[in-house]
Scaffold this motif. Structure first.
Motif, mmCIF file in Angstrom:
data_model
loop_
_atom_site.group_PDB
_atom_site.id
_atom_site.type_symbol
_atom_site.label_atom_id
_atom_site.label_comp_id
_atom_site.label_asym_id
_atom_site.label_seq_id
_atom_site.Cartn_x
_atom_site.Cartn_y
_atom_site.Cartn_z
ATOM 1 N N CYS A 1 8.353 -64.768 36.050
ATOM 2 C CA CYS A 1 6.835 -65.013 35.806
ATOM 3 C C CYS A 1 6.563 -66.380 36.085
ATOM 4 N N HIS A 2 5.754 -66.993 37.258
ATOM 5 C CA HIS A 2 5.383 -68.054 37.516
ATOM 6 C C HIS A 2 4.083 -68.477 36.746
ATOM 7 N N TRP A 3 3.354 -67.572 36.567
ATOM 8 C CA TRP A 3 2.020 -67.740 35.846
ATOM 9 C C TRP A 3 2.147 -66.702 34.671
ATOM 10 N N SER A 4 1.373 -67.184 33.705
ATOM 11 C CA SER A 4 1.354 -66.317 32.580
ATOM 12 C C SER A 4 -0.231 -66.427 31.658
ATOM 13 N N THR A 5 -0.568 -65.369 30.883
ATOM 14 C CA THR A 5 -1.759 -65.749 30.331
ATOM 15 C C THR A 5 -1.967 -67.269 29.644
ATOM 16 N N GLY A 6 -3.230 -67.655 29.982
ATOM 17 C CA GLY A 6 -3.415 -68.992 29.360
ATOM 18 C C GLY A 6 -3.027 -70.349 30.165
ATOM 19 N N LYS A 7 -2.138 -70.169 31.037
ATOM 20 C CA LYS A 7 -1.654 -71.277 31.991
ATOM 21 C C LYS A 7 -2.688 -71.684 32.932
ATOM 22 N N PRO A 8 -3.194 -72.935 32.705
ATOM 23 C CA PRO A 8 -4.299 -73.517 33.557
ATOM 24 C C PRO A 8 -3.938 -73.674 35.289
ATOM 25 N N LEU A 9 -4.626 -73.239 36.026
ATOM 26 C CA LEU A 9 -4.626 -73.450 37.399
ATOM 27 C C LEU A 9 -4.753 -75.157 37.789
ATOM 28 N N ASP A 10 -4.180 -75.670 38.921
ATOM 29 C CA ASP A 10 -4.254 -76.731 39.550
ATOM 30 C C ASP A 10 -5.912 -76.744 39.838
ATOM 31 N N PRO A 11 -6.591 -77.658 39.397
ATOM 32 C CA PRO A 11 -8.137 -77.774 39.271
ATOM 33 C C PRO A 11 -8.454 -77.923 41.016
ATOM 34 N N GLU A 12 -7.655 -78.676 41.594
ATOM 35 C CA GLU A 12 -8.126 -79.160 43.181
ATOM 36 C C GLU A 12 -7.881 -77.770 43.833
ATOM 37 N N VAL A 13 -6.589 -76.920 43.754
ATOM 38 C CA VAL A 13 -6.783 -75.752 44.302
ATOM 39 C C VAL A 13 -7.763 -74.757 43.819
ATOM 40 N N ARG A 14 -8.019 -74.585 42.342
ATOM 41 C CA ARG A 14 -9.202 -73.776 42.101
ATOM 42 C C ARG A 14 -10.451 -74.158 42.796
ATOM 43 N N LEU B 1 5.163 -52.421 38.921
ATOM 44 C CA LEU B 1 5.226 -53.504 39.991
ATOM 45 C C LEU B 1 4.580 -53.369 41.215
ATOM 46 N N ASP B 2 3.840 -54.492 41.478
ATOM 47 C CA ASP B 2 2.831 -54.441 42.968
ATOM 48 C C ASP B 2 3.506 -55.501 43.454
ATOM 49 N N LEU B 3 4.266 -54.910 44.596
ATOM 50 C CA LEU B 3 4.988 -55.704 45.465
ATOM 51 C C LEU B 3 4.146 -56.139 46.708
ATOM 52 N N GLY B 4 4.246 -57.534 47.100
ATOM 53 C CA GLY B 4 3.402 -57.972 48.086
ATOM 54 C C GLY B 4 1.921 -57.870 47.853
ATOM 55 N N SER B 5 1.584 -58.372 46.597
ATOM 56 C CA SER B 5 0.170 -57.974 46.113
ATOM 57 C C SER B 5 -0.744 -58.632 46.513
ATOM 58 N N GLY B 6 -0.816 -59.890 47.348
ATOM 59 C CA GLY B 6 -1.952 -60.326 48.013
ATOM 60 C C GLY B 6 -3.144 -60.830 46.978
ATOM 61 N N CYS B 7 -4.380 -60.061 47.188
ATOM 62 C CA CYS B 7 -5.246 -60.587 46.308
ATOM 63 C C CYS B 7 -5.247 -60.043 45.118
ATOM 64 N N LEU C 1 3.262 -56.191 36.861
ATOM 65 C CA LEU C 1 3.752 -57.395 37.512
ATOM 66 C C LEU C 1 3.289 -57.544 38.858
ATOM 67 N N ALA C 2 2.546 -58.474 39.253
ATOM 68 C CA ALA C 2 2.334 -58.660 40.656
ATOM 69 C C ALA C 2 3.339 -59.603 41.349
ATOM 70 N N ASN C 3 3.625 -59.264 42.426
ATOM 71 C CA ASN C 3 4.544 -60.142 43.324
ATOM 72 C C ASN C 3 4.132 -60.486 44.786
ATOM 73 N N ASP C 4 4.165 -61.791 45.020
ATOM 74 C CA ASP C 4 3.951 -62.157 46.198
ATOM 75 C C ASP C 4 4.434 -63.456 46.531
ATOM 76 N N GLY D 1 -0.782 -66.274 44.255
ATOM 77 C CA GLY D 1 -0.940 -66.010 42.962
ATOM 78 C C GLY D 1 -1.887 -66.629 41.963
ATOM 79 N N MET D 2 -2.464 -67.834 42.683
ATOM 80 C CA MET D 2 -3.552 -68.421 42.119
ATOM 81 C C MET D 2 -4.904 -67.716 42.279
ATOM 82 N N ALA D 3 -5.139 -67.068 43.673
ATOM 83 C CA ALA D 3 -6.154 -66.196 43.713
ATOM 84 C C ALA D 3 -6.163 -65.039 42.763
ATOM 85 N N MET D 4 -5.108 -64.716 42.544
ATOM 86 C CA MET D 4 -5.053 -63.310 41.694
ATOM 87 C C MET D 4 -5.585 -63.560 40.357
ATOM 88 N N ILE D 5 -5.362 -64.905 39.750
ATOM 89 C CA ILE D 5 -5.777 -65.201 38.646
ATOM 90 C C ILE D 5 -7.181 -65.391 38.463
#
Length: 271
Positions: free
Chosen positions: A37-50, A122-128, A144-147, A153-157
Motif C-alpha cells: 500500500c502506498h496510500w492508506s485511509t487518512g493520509k493526506p494528498l500533496d496539496p499542489e497535486v490535489r 484486486l482491481d488491476l490497472g485501476s485507472g480512475c 486493493l487498487a493497483n496502477d 492513485g491520487m485521483a482514486m482518493i
C-alpha cells in the motif's frame, strides 16, 4: 491539439510507452496487503497535486454506464481537452478516461453485488478507480487498487471522496509477474493493448488461478489485441453492454463492452 486527438494518441501510440512501464516495473517478493500500500485511509494528498487535479478535471456521472459513481475525468469542458498534451505536467493521464472495459466491469458488479460481497478484490490497472469503487459499494470485504501511475492513485482518493467512501488501499507497484496474491477475485479492464503485456498477464493470472483458485473477470470492448490473443480461447462471455453514445464517440466506433470470465484449461493451469 485537442484532447480528442490526444486521446487517439493514448489509445494507439502512447499505450506502447505505458506497456513498457508495466513490463519494466517488476513487482516485489510479496503481495502482502500492508506492504504494497502506498496510500492508506487518512493520509493526506500533496496539496499542489490535489489543487491541480481539482482544477483540471470535471466531476461527472454522465456519459458512461455507471451514473451511480461520480468521477473526476477529462471532459470537453476541461482546459486540457484543448491544450497541447505536452503541457500536462504529470505524464499521460490514462486514469482520466473511463475506458469501456472498466465501465462494463463496474456496471456488472453494481448490478450483481453477490460477485464481490464478502470477498477480497484486486482491481488491476485501476485507472480512475471506478471498478474498485463499485466493489466497495457492493460489499467487498477488502479491495486493493493497483496502477503504476502515482497520479492515478491520487485521483482514486479524490474519487473515493466524491462517492463518500473511505479510500481503499492503493499500490503503484507493478505486481504482474510477482508472487501470486491470495485474492478471491481479480478484475481488470482494458489491459490487453500490447502483446507482451498480454502474455505477462496471461501467465500471471494463470498462476493466481492455479495456486489460489482466484476468480478472474476481464472487461474489454473487443480491441484487436485482445480478440487476437490466445487468452481469448479461454474466456467465457458473461455479459455485453451497449455503450452510451458519448463513450462510443470517444472510442472511435466501439459500440459495446463485454465482461469475460477467464477459465484456463487444466493443461494450461500447469504451464
Amino acid at each position: 491539439m485537442a484532447f480528442r486527438g490526444w486521446k487517439w494518441l493514448l489509445l494507439l501510440g502512447r499505450q506502447n510507452t505505458l506497456a513498457k512501464e508495466w513490463r519494466s516495473r517488476r513487482g516485489g517478493p510479496s503481495l502482502c496487503w500492508k506492504r504494497c500500500c502506498h496510500w492508506s485511509t487518512g493520509k493526506p494528498l500533496d496539496p499542489e497535486v490535489r489543487a491541480f487535479l481539482e482544477e483540471n478535471t470535471e466531476v461527472t456521472n454522465s456519459g458512461h454506464l455507471t451514473p451511480e459513481i461520480r468521477l473526476r475525468l477529462l471532459t470537453p469542458r476541461c482546459r486540457f481537452w484543448r491544450e497541447k498534451p505536452d503541457l500536462w505536467p504529470y505524464g499521460d493521464p490514462f486514469w482520466a478516461i473511463y475506458w469501456p472495459g472498466g465501465q462494463a466491469l463496474s456496471r456488472y458488479i453494481l448490478d450483481n453485488p453477490r460477485v464481490v460481497k464478502g470477498r477480497s478484490v484486486l482491481d488491476l490497472g485501476s485507472g480512475c478507480g471506478a471498478t474498485a469503487i463499485a466493489a466497495v459499494m457492493s460489499g467487498a470485504s477488502q479491495v486493493l487498487a493497483n496502477d503504476i501511475d502515482p497520479i492515478a492513485g491520487m485521483a482514486m482518493i479524490l474519487n473515493c471522496e466524491l462517492n463518500h467512501l473511505n479510500p481503499f488501499p492503493i499500490t503503484i507497484k507493478n505486481i504482474i509477474n510477482s508472487e501470486a496474491g491470495n485474492w478471491d477475485l481479480i478484475v481488470l479492464g482494458d489491459m490487453f493493448y500490447d502483446e507482451q503485456l498480454a502474455d505477462g498477464l496471461h501467465h500471471w493470472l494463470q498462476k493466481c488461478i492455479r495456486i489460489h483458485q482466484t476468480e478472474v473477470l476481464i472487461g474489454d470492448p473487443g480491441r484487436h489485441q485482445f480478440l487476437s490473443h490466445s487468452i481469448h480461447s479461454q474466456l467465457h462471455k458473461v455479459i455485453e453492454y451497449s455503450l452510451p453514445e458519448c463513450t462510443r464517440q470517444e472510442n472511435y466506433g466501439l459500440t459495446s463492452s463485454i465482461v469475460w470470465s477467464y477459465q484456463p484449461s487444466n493443461s494450461l493451469d500447469h504451464s
